[in-house]
Design a protein around this motif. Sequence first.
Motif, mmCIF file in Angstrom:
data_model
loop_
_atom_site.group_PDB
_atom_site.id
_atom_site.type_symbol
_atom_site.label_atom_id
_atom_site.label_comp_id
_atom_site.label_asym_id
_atom_site.label_seq_id
_atom_site.Cartn_x
_atom_site.Cartn_y
_atom_site.Cartn_z
ATOM 1 N N ARG A 3 0.840 -1.195 0.000
ATOM 2 C CA ARG A 3 0.000 0.000 0.000
ATOM 3 C C ARG A 3 0.875 1.245 0.000
ATOM 4 N NH1 ARG A 3 -5.186 -1.417 -0.641
ATOM 5 N NH2 ARG A 3 -5.832 -3.138 0.628
ATOM 6 N N ARG A 7 -4.942 3.442 3.723
ATOM 7 C CA ARG A 7 -6.300 3.629 3.215
ATOM 8 C C ARG A 7 -7.335 3.646 4.336
ATOM 9 N NH1 ARG A 7 -9.251 0.320 -1.702
ATOM 10 N NH2 ARG A 7 -10.968 1.785 -1.868
ATOM 11 N N ALA A 8 -7.193 2.773 5.309
ATOM 12 C CA ALA A 8 -8.154 2.716 6.411
ATOM 13 C C ALA A 8 -8.145 4.019 7.211
ATOM 14 C CB ALA A 8 -7.847 1.531 7.313
ATOM 15 N N THR A 9 -6.970 4.570 7.425
ATOM 16 C CA THR A 9 -6.866 5.830 8.165
ATOM 17 C C THR A 9 -7.541 6.960 7.408
ATOM 18 O OG1 THR A 9 -4.769 5.083 9.080
ATOM 19 C CG2 THR A 9 -5.252 7.433 9.242
ATOM 20 N N LYS A 11 -9.964 6.695 5.257
ATOM 21 C CA LYS A 11 -11.415 6.476 5.299
ATOM 22 C C LYS A 11 -12.001 6.915 6.634
ATOM 23 C CE LYS A 11 -12.379 2.978 1.898
ATOM 24 N NZ LYS A 11 -13.068 1.724 1.643
ATOM 25 N N LYS A 12 -11.284 6.669 7.737
ATOM 26 C CA LYS A 12 -11.760 7.103 9.054
ATOM 27 C C LYS A 12 -11.837 8.627 9.120
ATOM 28 C CE LYS A 12 -10.033 3.156 11.620
ATOM 29 N NZ LYS A 12 -9.039 2.680 12.584
ATOM 30 N N ASP A 28 -11.622 7.718 -1.404
ATOM 31 C CA ASP A 28 -10.325 7.930 -0.760
ATOM 32 C C ASP A 28 -9.189 7.809 -1.771
ATOM 33 O OD1 ASP A 28 -9.384 4.700 0.390
ATOM 34 O OD2 ASP A 28 -11.120 5.170 -0.827
#
Length: 76
Positions: A3, A7-9, A11-12, A28
């Motif tokens: 990565r 990506r998760a961060t 999106k949060k 995102d």
Amino acid sequence: MTRIYPRATLKKILKAHLPENQFSNNVDIMLYLDYIHFLQSLAEEANLEANSKKAKIIRKEHIDSVLENTLKRFDG
């Protein structure tokens, strides 16, 4: 595949600013690519500014002088 960004961060962060999931699944990615495009444009413009003033390195003054025009191109 590795990565490039968390990506998760991202999106949060988006969920915290946009209520009720008002964005698509890949927004995102689009925001990240737009951010990278902005930075690339800013660096290229600052490089041209530095070259026009016969400087060997890009300094804060060069970035500051082209920042406003670059932001306008990206509706910022």
